[in-house]
Motif scaffolding. Structure first.
Motif, PDB file in Angstrom:
ATOM      1  N   ALA A   1     105.434 -45.026-145.935  1.00 48.21           N
ATOM      2  CA  ALA A   1     105.624 -46.324-146.577  1.00 48.21           C
ATOM      3  C   ALA A   1     107.004 -46.826-146.190  1.00 48.21           C
ATOM      4  N   ASN A   2     107.052 -47.892-145.409  1.00 52.16           N
ATOM      5  CA  ASN A   2     108.327 -48.407-144.924  1.00 52.16           C
ATOM      6  C   ASN A   2     108.449 -49.880-145.277  1.00 52.16           C
ATOM      7  N   THR A   3     109.664 -50.312-145.564  1.00 48.58           N
ATOM      8  CA  THR A   3     109.877 -51.742-145.769  1.00 48.58           C
ATOM      9  C   THR A   3     110.420 -52.410-144.516  1.00 48.58           C
ATOM     10  N   ASN A   4     110.789 -51.631-143.503  1.00 53.81           N
ATOM     11  CA  ASN A   4     111.178 -52.197-142.211  1.00 53.81           C
ATOM     12  C   ASN A   4     111.075 -51.108-141.156  1.00 53.81           C
ATOM     13  N   VAL A   5     111.066 -51.510-139.894  1.00 52.09           N
ATOM     14  CA  VAL A   5     110.817 -50.577-138.810  1.00 52.09           C
ATOM     15  C   VAL A   5     111.978 -49.613-138.601  1.00 52.09           C
ATOM     16  N   ILE A   6     113.202 -50.003-138.962  1.00 53.07           N
ATOM     17  CA  ILE A   6     114.334 -49.094-138.807  1.00 53.07           C
ATOM     18  C   ILE A   6     114.214 -47.930-139.786  1.00 53.07           C
TER      19      ILE A   6
ATOM     20  N   GLY B   1     119.828 -52.761-149.881  1.00 51.21           N
ATOM     21  CA  GLY B   1     118.533 -53.091-150.448  1.00 51.21           C
ATOM     22  C   GLY B   1     117.413 -52.597-149.561  1.00 51.21           C
ATOM     23  N   PRO B   2     116.155 -52.749-150.013  1.00 44.97           N
ATOM     24  CA  PRO B   2     115.020 -52.111-149.325  1.00 44.97           C
ATOM     25  C   PRO B   2     114.642 -52.725-147.991  1.00 44.97           C
ATOM     26  N   ASN B   3     115.028 -53.967-147.704  1.00 46.79           N
ATOM     27  CA  ASN B   3     114.604 -54.591-146.465  1.00 46.79           C
ATOM     28  C   ASN B   3     115.763 -54.865-145.518  1.00 46.79           C
ATOM     29  N   VAL B   4     116.920 -54.274-145.782  1.00 47.65           N
ATOM     30  CA  VAL B   4     118.100 -54.503-144.942  1.00 47.65           C
ATOM     31  C   VAL B   4     118.613 -53.157-144.462  1.00 47.65           C
ATOM     32  N   SER B   5     118.354 -52.839-143.197  1.00 50.06           N
ATOM     33  CA  SER B   5     118.741 -51.549-142.628  1.00 50.06           C
ATOM     34  C   SER B   5     119.353 -51.769-141.249  1.00 50.06           C
ATOM     35  N   LYS B   6     120.547 -51.201-141.046  1.00 50.20           N
ATOM     36  CA  LYS B   6     121.232 -51.258-139.765  1.00 50.20           C
ATOM     37  C   LYS B   6     121.214 -49.871-139.136  1.00 50.20           C
TER      38      LYS B   6
ATOM     39  N   ASP C   1     126.421 -56.853-142.711  1.00 47.54           N
ATOM     40  CA  ASP C   1     125.756 -55.767-143.436  1.00 47.54           C
ATOM     41  C   ASP C   1     124.486 -56.209-144.136  1.00 47.54           C
ATOM     42  N   GLU C   2     124.366 -57.498-144.424  1.00 47.46           N
ATOM     43  CA  GLU C   2     123.392 -57.928-145.414  1.00 47.46           C
ATOM     44  C   GLU C   2     122.099 -58.486-144.828  1.00 47.46           C
ATOM     45  N   HIS C   3     121.774 -58.125-143.588  1.00 48.91           N
ATOM     46  CA  HIS C   3     120.478 -58.486-143.032  1.00 48.91           C
ATOM     47  C   HIS C   3     120.087 -57.432-142.007  1.00 48.91           C
ATOM     48  N   GLY C   4     118.792 -57.297-141.791  1.00 46.14           N
ATOM     49  CA  GLY C   4     118.298 -56.236-140.921  1.00 46.14           C
ATOM     50  C   GLY C   4     117.952 -56.730-139.531  1.00 46.14           C
ATOM     51  N   VAL C   5     117.007 -56.011-138.889  1.00 45.80           N
ATOM     52  CA  VAL C   5     116.583 -56.330-137.528  1.00 45.80           C
ATOM     53  C   VAL C   5     115.412 -57.301-137.598  1.00 45.80           C
ATOM     54  N   GLU C   6     115.486 -58.387-136.845  1.00 44.36           N
ATOM     55  CA  GLU C   6     114.512 -59.468-136.933  1.00 44.36           C
ATOM     56  C   GLU C   6     113.286 -59.175-136.073  1.00 44.36           C
ATOM     57  N   VAL C   7     112.476 -58.199-136.501  1.00 43.80           N
ATOM     58  CA  VAL C   7     111.316 -57.746-135.739  1.00 43.80           C
ATOM     59  C   VAL C   7     110.169 -57.465-136.712  1.00 43.80           C
ATOM     60  N   ASP C   8     108.949 -57.747-136.294  1.00 42.91           N
ATOM     61  CA  ASP C   8     107.756 -57.453-137.080  1.00 42.91           C
ATOM     62  C   ASP C   8     107.418 -55.968-136.955  1.00 42.91           C
ATOM     63  N   GLY C   9     107.613 -55.211-138.031  1.00 40.30           N
ATOM     64  CA  GLY C   9     107.337 -53.781-138.000  1.00 40.30           C
ATOM     65  C   GLY C   9     105.876 -53.451-137.789  1.00 40.30           C
ATOM     66  N   TYR C  10     104.968 -54.334-138.201  1.00 38.88           N
ATOM     67  CA  TYR C  10     103.536 -54.094-138.009  1.00 38.88           C
ATOM     68  C   TYR C  10     103.133 -54.191-136.546  1.00 38.88           C
TER      69      TYR C  10
ATOM     70  N   ASN D   1     108.295 -52.044-155.572  1.00 37.39           N
ATOM     71  CA  ASN D   1     108.747 -53.438-155.597  1.00 37.39           C
ATOM     72  C   ASN D   1     107.593 -54.424-155.456  1.00 37.39           C
ATOM     73  N   GLY D   2     106.370 -53.936-155.682  1.00 32.50           N
ATOM     74  CA  GLY D   2     105.212 -54.809-155.603  1.00 32.50           C
ATOM     75  C   GLY D   2     104.991 -55.420-154.245  1.00 32.50           C
ATOM     76  N   LEU D   3     105.439 -54.738-153.192  1.00 35.23           N
ATOM     77  CA  LEU D   3     105.322 -55.298-151.846  1.00 35.23           C
ATOM     78  C   LEU D   3     103.855 -55.515-151.484  1.00 35.23           C
ATOM     79  N   VAL D   4     103.564 -56.706-150.999  1.00 32.32           N
ATOM     80  CA  VAL D   4     102.243 -57.049-150.494  1.00 32.32           C
ATOM     81  C   VAL D   4     102.416 -57.443-149.032  1.00 32.32           C
TER      82      VAL D   4
END
Length: 818
Positions: A135-140, A156-161, A188-197, A248-251
């Motif tokens: 279960a991942n909230t982003n590809v990183i 936070g859960p969707n911001v990973s460097k 620091d406050e934003h992640g990688v702009e890529v579709d993990g799916y 976090n109720g992620l859909v």
């Protein structure tokens, strides 16, 4: 150039007598191996089998062909056949199971297709199958779970460097299908702009990759690779995906389509994810950590016997809430800002309601990041060698809305436009010597829009470099090495800021404006650097491989490090740069031992990295030793430069007992130590400044997986798994000015299961993945979690400070191929 254009636009002039290769890939029990890779190395062709293990390769040059089939978890198989022009040759493979596949072919970091174990540079891969299990909230975050030595700084859960062996930000080059990702990596406050799916595979280079990529790859490379179309010709194929996460109720929903016919290929994917505030047992729901994300990805291309050419277009739109950690001092309930900073009383903010904490509505204080990307990748067989060309353009639009009284007014608004090229030519082999040469670089423009905060200047950047890479097999020994030269020009003009009476906020102003201040004086400087690498791999036996590599990395200072002078509202930090900085240069040594056999797989990688002129952040103090406060409620940091030393290891052990073919046990451990190597600075700073900031603690992961044998029913590939992720206590931290604090160790248990539903004919109908992470709902703080330091009080009730990581999370994911 005329010849190249002719090859690109008129490929039919090169068409020879061709045929078609088709077949199936199955395992030892004659069950389909879904999505196996089938390649013809000599012809430069390859496809991915469909969910039933069938494949088809059109336009294969007639004559002798070598066909290679491979899949994760299986031993690679090779067939030598003869293809007759105008006919279809059917080839079937039966792959034997393997504990872990060290023969995976990679291109990231080694220029040409190379087996992982023969590469002197440490490279790790993660497949889509392994990404789907978690279960991942982003590809990183997905890559961090599966690759030792890779970690991430999170907000936070969707911001990973991504961090590699203790180094991150602009020291790690993140790429999407070979195109360098340019999106304000310093923040620091934003992640990688890529579709993990959409990611089929992740390749990670651990160590300096400046030789191939230039500046910003001094710590390594993370290459995120999407899938090419697969399946039968002339038929639309695809998949739908639906995911839910309880914490976090992620859909999440995603639709992927692909089609190919006569060498023409096209694909499209649309994905959407929505999440509310995440929860843990220490904080409850953490205010302002929700997000809403939309991504669109399209590709069109052609693959023929002369080569291939593909065009990609992507759109990424993310609205990400910005937590600040303010609370009521007694109840520890979160509060929210309602007034501007000059009138904001942090101790008397209103409490956040339960309805707000449980809402999917994006709060007024948030950031919006839009990333647009278009690029083309072309490969042409030319003069007995191969020419590779990548051309790309991308724009990153970043807005941070941090004004509660004017929610439509962004505090930060940056447009970053980047143009990228990468040209490589692999010469024909000469007496076994493989020669590759090339050049890559970029042009970049950064411009402020209608904002009120200006942490960095408007700037122009021009970057270019060229390299030469040699590789020579000598029986069991393989030598490789290369040399590169880079140059980067950075410049900006005077940048003035003045109060705007119409808005009441500061804004960009022209020179001579009444009351204007010069925030960024003009700057122009050229940086130069030489990178080099020398390595060897030795296949001592079929099972034992030894490898070593010595590399010199180069990194030019990034814009915040040399030019920052203002507030980054999302990070709640005032950054101050240093215009006199020199480039960073690193010397890293890697030694690896890899053991591989069908039932047992093990590896140990040891590294040492010395960095000259290492750039880091330190809190700014006044003459009395007190922290300098320029903007109330925000800390002030200034960049410093000194020598640094990092060293450590990664080890893995994978078992698949022959007598228990249904059982697999995989484990890994990684350790990195980072210290100040400047004797004078150590003497002045004392023990508090002994270690580098943002160094991950000793971390280990172990997984036991049970896969049930195929039965007479319609379920196949059914598995059950248990994982333990553990981090030791981190006592080696950058303690100067309380920049960091010690972090307690923890261990998290995860449980998962999954299966594939098939038709009576064996065709997959749906895949189901269920995963529970942090089963015991442990309250913990990861050392690289920035929210750990979001605390407004010197002492808090209950003795807990800062924000904790997510608690227990159950996820359900369904993938339906069609």
């Amino acid at each position: 150039m005329k010849l190249i254009l002719l090859l690109l636009l008129l490929p039919q002039v090169l068409l020879a007598q061709t045929g078609t290769l088709a077949g199936t890939v199955r395992d030892a029990q004659q069950r389909p191996v879904p999505f196996a890779s089938v390649a013809l190395p000599a012809a430069g062709l390859g496809v991915t089998a469909d969910a039933r293990g069938t494949f088809r390769v059109p336009d294969v040059p007639a004559g002798p062909v070598q066909v290679v089939a491979s899949a994760v978890g299986y031993v690679r198989a090779t067939r030598n056949e003869t293809l007759v022009a105008g006919q279809t040759l059917n080839v079937s493979f039966a792959l034997a199971a393997a504990a872990a596949e060290l023969r995976e072919v990679v291109v990231t970091g080694v220029s040409r297709a190379t087996e992982i174990r023969r590469s002197p540079v440490p490279i790790a891969i993660l497949t889509r199958r392994e990404i789907s299990l978690n279960a991942n909230t982003n590809v990183i975050d997905a890559a961090v779970r599966g690759i030792p030595g890779l970690s991430a700084v999170t907000t936070g859960p969707n911001v990973s460097k991504p961090f590699i062996r203790g180094l991150g930000y602009n020291r790690v080059l993140t790429m999407y299908n070979g195109l360098r990702q340019e999106g304000q990596q310093w923040g620091d406050e934003h992640g990688v702009e890529v579709d993990g799916y959409d990611i089929e595979r992740v390749e990670v280079v651990k160590g300096p990759a400046s030789l191939l990529y230039g500046s910003d790859a001094v710590a390594g490379v993370v290459n995120l690779l999407p899938a090419l179309p697969s399946g039968p010709e002339g038929r639309l194929r695809g998949e739908t995906l639906a995911e839910y996460q309880s914490n976090n109720g992620l859909v999440g929903n995603s639709l992927g389509l692909n089609y190919q016919r006569n060498g023409l290929q096209t694909s499209f994917r649309a994905s959407h994810r929505l999440a509310r505030d995440y929860r843990n047992s220490a904080d409850g729901a953490v205010y302002n950590t929700g997000f809403r994300e939309l991504t669109l990805t399209g590709m069109a291309g052609v693959s023929k016997n002369w080569g291939s050419s593909h065009w990609y277009l992507t759109l990424y739109d993310n609205q990400q809430e910005i937590p600040d950690g303010s609370r009521d001092s007694l109840s520890r309930r979160f509060t929210r800002q309602v007034s501007e900073s000059g009138f904001d009383d942090i101790k008397n903010r209103p409490l956040v309601t339960d309805k707000e904490l449980d809402s999917y509505v994006i709060g007024a204080l948030h950031q919006r990041i839009r990333h647009y990307r278009v690029f083309t990748k072309t490969q042409v067989h030319l003069g007995g060698g191969e020419l590779h060309l990548l051309l790309g353009a991308q724009q990153n639009r970043r807005e941070e809305f941090n004004h509660p009284t004017a929610p439509a007014q962004p505090g930060l608004a940056l447009d970053l436009t980047t143009y990228t090229y990468d040209l490589r030519y692999h010469l024909p082999d000469w007496q076994g010597l493989q020669i590759s040469l090339g050049s890559n670089g970029m042009g970049q423009l950064n411009r402020h829009q209608q904002a009120t905060d200006f942490p960095i200047p408007n700037y122009d950047l021009l970057d270019a470099g060229g390299f030469l890479l040699l590789k020579k097999p000598l029986g069991k020994l393989e030598l490789s090495g290369g040399l590169r030269y880079d140059t980067r020009l950075v410049n900006w003009t005077d940048f003035y800021v003045a109060s705007n009476p119409a808005t009441g906020f500061d804004g960009q102003a022209a020179a001579g404006t009444a009351g204007a201040t010069l925030q960024f004086p003009a700057f122009r400087r050229r940086y130069r650097g030489v990178s080099a690498s020398l390595g060897a791999s030795y296949v001592a036996t079929e099972r034992l491989t030894l490898r070593a590599n010595l590399a010199r990395g180069y990194r030019a200072p990034n814009i915040p490090e040399i030019g920052s002078n203002g507030l980054d509202p999302g990070a709640h930090i005032v950054y101050l740069g240093n215009r006199t900085f020199e480039p960073e240069f690193s010397w890293q040594q890697d030694v690896g031992v890899l053991w591989h056999q069908p039932t047992f797989d093990a590896s140990v990688e040891v590294f040492h990295n010395y960095v000259q002129a290492f750039i880091y952040q330190a809190r700014l103090l006044d003459d009395a030793g007190q922290p300098v406060v320029i903007v109330p409620g925000n800390t002030t940091y200034q960049f410093q430069q000194a020598a640094a030393r990092l060293y450590g290891f990664e080890a893995s052990l994978n078992l698949r007992p022959a007598a228990l073919s249904w059982l697999a046990w995989n484990s890994s451990v990684a350790l990195v130590n980072g210290g100040n190597a400047d004797a004078t600075l150590r003497e002045n700073q004392g023990a508090d400044g002994r270690y580098l900031p943002l160094i991950p603690p000793l971390r280990g992961r172990s997984e036991v997986r049970v896969t049930l044998p195929a039965g007479p029913g319609r379920l196949t590939g059914t598995y059950f798994r248990a994982t333990v992720d553990g981090s030791a206590r981190q006592n080696r931290f950058y303690a100067l000015d309380n920049t960091e604090t010690a972090t307690a160790g923890y261990a998290l248990l995860g449980l998962g299961a999954g299966t594939t539903l098939t038709t009576r004919a064996g065709r997959p109908v749906a895949q189901l993945f269920v995963q529970v992470d942090n089963v015991f709902d442990t309250a913990y703080q990861a050392h690289l979690n920035r929210l750990k330091y979001f605390e407004y009080y010197a002492a808090s009730s209950g003795g807990r400070a800062g924000i904790f990581n997510p608690g227990r999370n159950m996820s359900v994911k369904v993938v339906v191929p069609f």
